[in-house]
Design an enzyme around this catalytic site. Structure first.
Site, PDB file in Angstrom:
ATOM      1  N   LYS A   1       0.845  -1.201   0.000  1.00  0.00           N
ATOM      2  CA  LYS A   1       0.000   0.000   0.000  1.00  0.00           C
ATOM      3  C   LYS A   1       0.881   1.253   0.000  1.00  0.00           C
ATOM      4  CE  LYS A   1      -3.756  -2.549   2.147  1.00  0.00           C
ATOM      5  NZ  LYS A   1      -4.454  -2.950   3.380  1.00  0.00           N
TER       6      LYS A   1
ATOM      7  N   GLN B   1      -4.739  -1.623   9.563  1.00  0.00           N
ATOM      8  CA  GLN B   1      -4.542  -2.893   8.872  1.00  0.00           C
ATOM      9  C   GLN B   1      -5.222  -4.032   9.640  1.00  0.00           C
ATOM     10  OE1 GLN B   1      -3.137  -3.533   5.814  1.00  0.00           O
ATOM     11  NE2 GLN B   1      -3.859  -5.614   6.173  1.00  0.00           N
TER      12      GLN B   1
ATOM     13  N   ASP C   1     -10.878   2.749   3.626  1.00  0.00           N
ATOM     14  CA  ASP C   1     -11.226   1.344   3.388  1.00  0.00           C
ATOM     15  C   ASP C   1     -12.694   1.211   2.974  1.00  0.00           C
ATOM     16  OD1 ASP C   1      -9.155  -0.502   3.504  1.00  0.00           O
ATOM     17  OD2 ASP C   1      -9.172  -0.625   5.693  1.00  0.00           O
TER      18      ASP C   1
END
Lengths: 291, 291
Positions: free
Chosen positions: B53, B97, B120
């Site tokens: 990422k 995460q 997200d």
């Protein structure tokens, strides 16, 4: 064969009788469940809906307060009324009757409501919980009522095909999520105006939910014998045989009851359950706050 | 016949090149898009994901900050880190995460993130917008990436049958909502582990999306010739022919490419698109804040 008629009015009254007991328990704990209904403008249908909701409150022992606002209320005024109700600790549920007047943004008003007081279940935070499989909060009333009707009739949908016709934020989309959740476990198809071969898709289904908004669209030959048919539609159609010149019709042709195994009537099916679920959400909101 | 392979890696890089232009425009306006990645614990797979990422951020010109927390971080500490990032005006996107360490409540942490920084797309408020048909905000990355793949390949789904296998809050449920929305207009079926006759249901579909998490489950004879097959699965399976003794496998048998019209590979299909959509959300969050 003739379908078992799923009497939403009778089930709603039974649910409300249970709610009245929970209300009594809350009152013993010093909490009086309280629904605030905001009615802006003078739409005659809205007047009837609000009156029906307040009557249901009376049946359950829920306090209801009605806030009437003029037809020319501004967005800012409406938002301020909602903000005041959000901060009023005596209020557990807030409902802004739809439609709000021309020139106001109904969705923005919905988002102003504190999600923990959103007894319509229309706030994005409450809808998002359905996507997450969390169904113990405030559920949108019509989909929740349909689930109650199905469960009360002991209709097992595990692995079975369910078709929801209509993709609104209020009925179709949230109902599809509820039917697909763990524990209900239906295989859910979301169909809509663009769907090809809707008749063929319905014919394979064990459950058909019609939330189309067009009178008597679902025909007998669309339905698999023995299937459950839930009719969300409330349409006014011309009927010269009536003094009024019209009658209420669902989205499903009444003749479908000749092939369906279970079917909801219109009126007296989903409609009354929607109001009972509003009562249920109001009691739930008060209980969550207490715990 | 052999399927057109839908190269998610190449599409992701093209999307990132466009994003780099938008990032340059933002920087000209004095805004540097900034993603904060919170990594709690020392899970080796998470380390790899976070590195990928951050590399994508570099490709797009997005600033990334990594916050490492110990494996024994408390829920309160994690929540405080997120709260600080919420109030940090230089941060546009926050990603915690997954999975968070044992003993922490990942969903509660997700809900702590400011929905306008939830890149997200997992916050209930952002998921709820999908139920409402609002798709111009922060979308969950994997479903958004799948929509991009389909649109880039000019696959028309209007009225067509789409089957999503899997009902997770991260992939299946939000993807079903996106496919059923106006403008895409698929007739969407949500299938899952309890679904009866899953093969038969897939065989009628023009689009099959597999988000099952079991290697090579979808077989050639489940797929209608010419259908589009999207493989979300990333499973590690034993392969003695490899030095490592294992290989990555999707949820779809690779032989399905002999009948499908279009198909995503594993790896190199949905996976890279998920990261590109994370980048897209971060840029979008910065743009929304600016406007």
């Amino acid at each position: 064969m003739s379908a078992v008629i799923l009497d939403g009015k009778a089930l709603g009254l039974r649910i409300e009788a249970h709610l009245a007991q929970r209300v009594a328990t809350l009152k013993n704990s010093g909490v009086e469940p309280h629904l605030a209904v905001v009615l802006a403008g003078d739409d005659p249908a809205s007047q009837v809906y609000v009156r029906n909701k307040q009557r249901a409150c009376e049946r359950c022992g829920i306090k209801s307060t009605r806030i009437d606002l003029p037809n020319d209320v501004s967005q800012e005024q409406l938002m301020r009324v909602v903000a005041n109700l959000n901060s009023d600790e005596s209020v557990h549920g807030i409902l802004v009757q739809s439609p709000t007047p021309n020139g106001t943004d109904e969705l923005a008003i919905t988002e102003t409501i504190d999600p923990s007081k959103d007894v319509d279940g229309f706030h994005p935070t409450n809808l998002g919980r359905l996507v997450m499989g969390q169904t113990d909060g405030l559920l949108p009333c019509t989909p929740a009522g349909i689930i109650q009707i199905i469960e009360d009739a002991n209709i097992d949908l595990i692995g079975k095909k369910a078709v929801v016709i209509g993709r609104s934020r209020i009925v179709g989309m949230p109902l599809a999520l509820l039917l697909a959740q763990k524990g209900i476990d239906a295989t859910v198809t979301i169909a809509h105006s663009k769907t090809e071969d809707i008749e063929g898709i319905c014919r394979t289904a064990d459950l058909v939910v019609a939330a189309i908004g067009r009178a008597e669209t679902i025909q007998t030959d669309w339905i698999k014998p023995g299937a459950t048919v839930i009719d969300v539609g409330i349409n006014r159609v011309v009927d010269d045989s009536r003094d009024s010149g019209s009658r209420l019709a669902g989205d499903v042709d009444p003749a479908v009851s000749e092939v369906a195994g279970h079917m909801t009537p219109v009126p007296g099916g989903v409609g009354p359950m929607t109001i009972s679920m509003l009562m249920s959400n109001t009691v739930r909101a008060a209980e969550i706050l207490l715990n």
